[in-house]
Design an enzyme around this catalytic site. Structure first.
Site, PDB file in Angstrom:
ATOM      1  N   ALA A  24       0.799  -1.223   0.000  1.00  0.00           N
ATOM      2  CA  ALA A  24       0.000   0.000   0.000  1.00  0.00           C
ATOM      3  C   ALA A  24       0.831   1.273   0.000  1.00  0.00           C
ATOM      4  CB  ALA A  24      -0.940  -0.003   1.209  1.00  0.00           C
ATOM      5  N   ASP A  34      -3.877   3.970   2.788  1.00  0.00           N
ATOM      6  CA  ASP A  34      -3.511   2.590   3.089  1.00  0.00           C
ATOM      7  C   ASP A  34      -4.489   2.036   4.116  1.00  0.00           C
ATOM      8  OD1 ASP A  34      -2.817   3.640   5.512  1.00  0.00           O
ATOM      9  OD2 ASP A  34      -0.748   2.977   5.482  1.00  0.00           O
ATOM     10  N   PHE A  35      -4.215   0.856   4.633  1.00  0.00           N
ATOM     11  CA  PHE A  35      -5.154   0.213   5.534  1.00  0.00           C
ATOM     12  C   PHE A  35      -4.716   0.254   6.987  1.00  0.00           C
ATOM     13  CE2 PHE A  35      -6.776  -1.068   1.593  1.00  0.00           C
ATOM     14  CZ  PHE A  35      -8.034  -1.633   1.765  1.00  0.00           C
ATOM     15  N   ARG A  36      -3.413   0.233   7.243  1.00  0.00           N
ATOM     16  CA  ARG A  36      -2.977  -0.002   8.623  1.00  0.00           C
ATOM     17  C   ARG A  36      -2.246   1.148   9.299  1.00  0.00           C
ATOM     18  NH1 ARG A  36      -3.620  -4.684   6.221  1.00  0.00           N
ATOM     19  NH2 ARG A  36      -4.546  -6.340   7.466  1.00  0.00           N
ATOM     20  N   ASN A 104      -1.490  -4.230  -4.228  1.00  0.00           N
ATOM     21  CA  ASN A 104      -2.449  -3.160  -4.483  1.00  0.00           C
ATOM     22  C   ASN A 104      -3.445  -3.538  -5.572  1.00  0.00           C
ATOM     23  OD1 ASN A 104      -1.077  -1.665  -2.567  1.00  0.00           O
ATOM     24  ND2 ASN A 104       0.234  -0.668  -4.068  1.00  0.00           N
ATOM     25  N   ILE A 105      -4.601  -2.896  -5.529  1.00  0.00           N
ATOM     26  CA  ILE A 105      -5.687  -3.216  -6.464  1.00  0.00           C
ATOM     27  C   ILE A 105      -6.042  -2.031  -7.350  1.00  0.00           C
ATOM     28  CG2 ILE A 105      -6.668  -4.987  -4.934  1.00  0.00           C
ATOM     29  CD1 ILE A 105      -8.751  -2.911  -4.020  1.00  0.00           C
ATOM     30  N   ASP A 106      -5.148  -1.024  -7.400  1.00  0.00           N
ATOM     31  CA  ASP A 106      -5.492   0.238  -8.052  1.00  0.00           C
ATOM     32  C   ASP A 106      -5.074   0.358  -9.514  1.00  0.00           C
ATOM     33  OD1 ASP A 106      -2.645   0.868  -7.872  1.00  0.00           O
ATOM     34  OD2 ASP A 106      -3.022   1.398  -5.786  1.00  0.00           O
ATOM     35  N   HIS A 121      -3.755  -9.434  -5.162  1.00  0.00           N
ATOM     36  CA  HIS A 121      -5.094  -9.247  -4.608  1.00  0.00           C
ATOM     37  C   HIS A 121      -6.099  -8.776  -5.653  1.00  0.00           C
ATOM     38  CE1 HIS A 121      -2.894  -8.696  -0.508  1.00  0.00           C
ATOM     39  NE2 HIS A 121      -3.106  -9.966  -0.790  1.00  0.00           N
ATOM     40  N   CYS A 129     -19.489 -11.259 -12.961  1.00  0.00           N
ATOM     41  CA  CYS A 129     -20.673 -11.748 -12.271  1.00  0.00           C
ATOM     42  C   CYS A 129     -20.283 -12.867 -11.318  1.00  0.00           C
ATOM     43  CB  CYS A 129     -21.718 -12.245 -13.272  1.00  0.00           C
ATOM     44  SG  CYS A 129     -23.137 -13.041 -12.481  1.00  0.00           S
ATOM     45  N   CYS A 132     -22.369 -16.239 -12.885  1.00  0.00           N
ATOM     46  CA  CYS A 132     -22.031 -16.864 -14.172  1.00  0.00           C
ATOM     47  C   CYS A 132     -20.615 -16.566 -14.654  1.00  0.00           C
ATOM     48  CB  CYS A 132     -23.045 -16.462 -15.245  1.00  0.00           C
ATOM     49  SG  CYS A 132     -22.900 -14.742 -15.797  1.00  0.00           S
ATOM     50  N   CYS A 152     -28.056 -12.384 -15.760  1.00  0.00           N
ATOM     51  CA  CYS A 152     -28.476 -13.683 -15.226  1.00  0.00           C
ATOM     52  C   CYS A 152     -29.078 -13.563 -13.824  1.00  0.00           C
ATOM     53  CB  CYS A 152     -27.301 -14.658 -15.199  1.00  0.00           C
ATOM     54  SG  CYS A 152     -26.143 -14.388 -13.828  1.00  0.00           S
ATOM     55  N   THR A 190       5.446  -1.854   2.152  1.00  0.00           N
ATOM     56  CA  THR A 190       4.623  -2.870   2.788  1.00  0.00           C
ATOM     57  C   THR A 190       5.171  -3.201   4.165  1.00  0.00           C
ATOM     58  OG1 THR A 190       3.857  -5.166   2.690  1.00  0.00           O
ATOM     59  CG2 THR A 190       5.906  -4.660   1.528  1.00  0.00           C
TER      60      THR A 190
END
Length: 238
Positions: A24, A34-36, A104-106, A121, A129, A132, A152, A190
């Site tokens: 992060a 960040d998260f922490r 990271n997911i960005d 991550h 979905c 499906c 669906c 990190t």
């Protein structure tokens, strides 16, 4: 120039088999929380703890509450790659960096120009979905209101690894391969507190383990070089 940064600059100059593993702290300089840390998401107050909201079981049971949090806290519009992202992309273009492994997911590494990015991550820039598996554009989940639904009838979800879910096996195996083969492993931004991702460092077999993080980590004693500074400041001097 700081002695540690000078040493890292020399290590980078002498190698063409570098792997970067980041968290992060790589994205906070782009304005993504960040998260922490003290101001991170886990230290803010919500109706439910963020760890609960970001779990598979909570998403399945309370998708509406999940999406309120998702759009308010995970989606940060207008962010751009920072000095660390850009330098890593440059090192790859120079043939020095073999892979970027990120928690990271960005999507900022790709936005900076990096090609070989392994997202442990997942990414907030992809959606599918949950029933499906049909892929959807990220805008469906990141903007708008309510719970996005597939034709669906299934709930559309972000392509990220929630708590209680396993990491993608192929991404994990590929990450391990690059770390095992690396001459230099640079770990940055990190705290190395999230497993199984943090455990990847144990697969490194070389003698040039570099840790760049503002605070100490559980792996400091195993590192060959430690730099406790902001990663953007460090990488801008390489």
């Amino acid at each position: 120039m700081d002695e540690g940064i000078q040493k890292l600059k020399q290590i980078v100059a002498e190698s063409d088999n570098i792997v970067f593993f980041g968290g992060a702290g790589v994205s906070t300089e782009s304005g993504i929380p960040d998260f922490r840390s003290v101001d991170g998401l886990y230290n803010q107050q919500y109706k439910y703890p963020p760890e609960t909201i970001l779990s598979h079981s909570f998403f399945a049971a309370n998708p509406e509450e999940y999406y309120k949090f998702h759009r308010a806290k995970l989606v940060v519009d207008g962010v751009k790659p920072n000095r660390a992202h850009l330098k890593l992309a440059e090192l790859e273009q120079q043939g020095k960096l073999r892979a970027v492994i990120t928690q990271n997911i960005d999507g900022l590494h790709q936005a900076a120009g990096s090609k070989n990015v392994l997202e442990l991550h997942g990414s907030i820039l992809r959606a599918y979905c949950s029933r499906c598996g049909r892929p959807y554009p990220a805008d469906v989940i990141n903007h708008g209101e309510g719970v996005p639904k597939c034709d669906c009838g299934g709930v559309i979800r972000p392509d990220i690894v929630l708590y209680e879910e396993c990491l993608d096996e192929k991404v994990l195996e590929t990450s391990i391969h690059f770390i095992r083969q690396a001459d230099v492993l640079i770990v940055g931004g990190t705290s190395l507190a999230v497993y199984p991702a943090a455990g990847l460092i144990n697969y490194y077999r070389g003698d040039k383990l570099v840790l760049v993080n503002r605070s100490a980590t559980p792996y400091d004693s195993a590192a060959n070089l430690i730099i406790h500074e902001k990663i953007g400041d460090v990488f801008s001097q390489l």
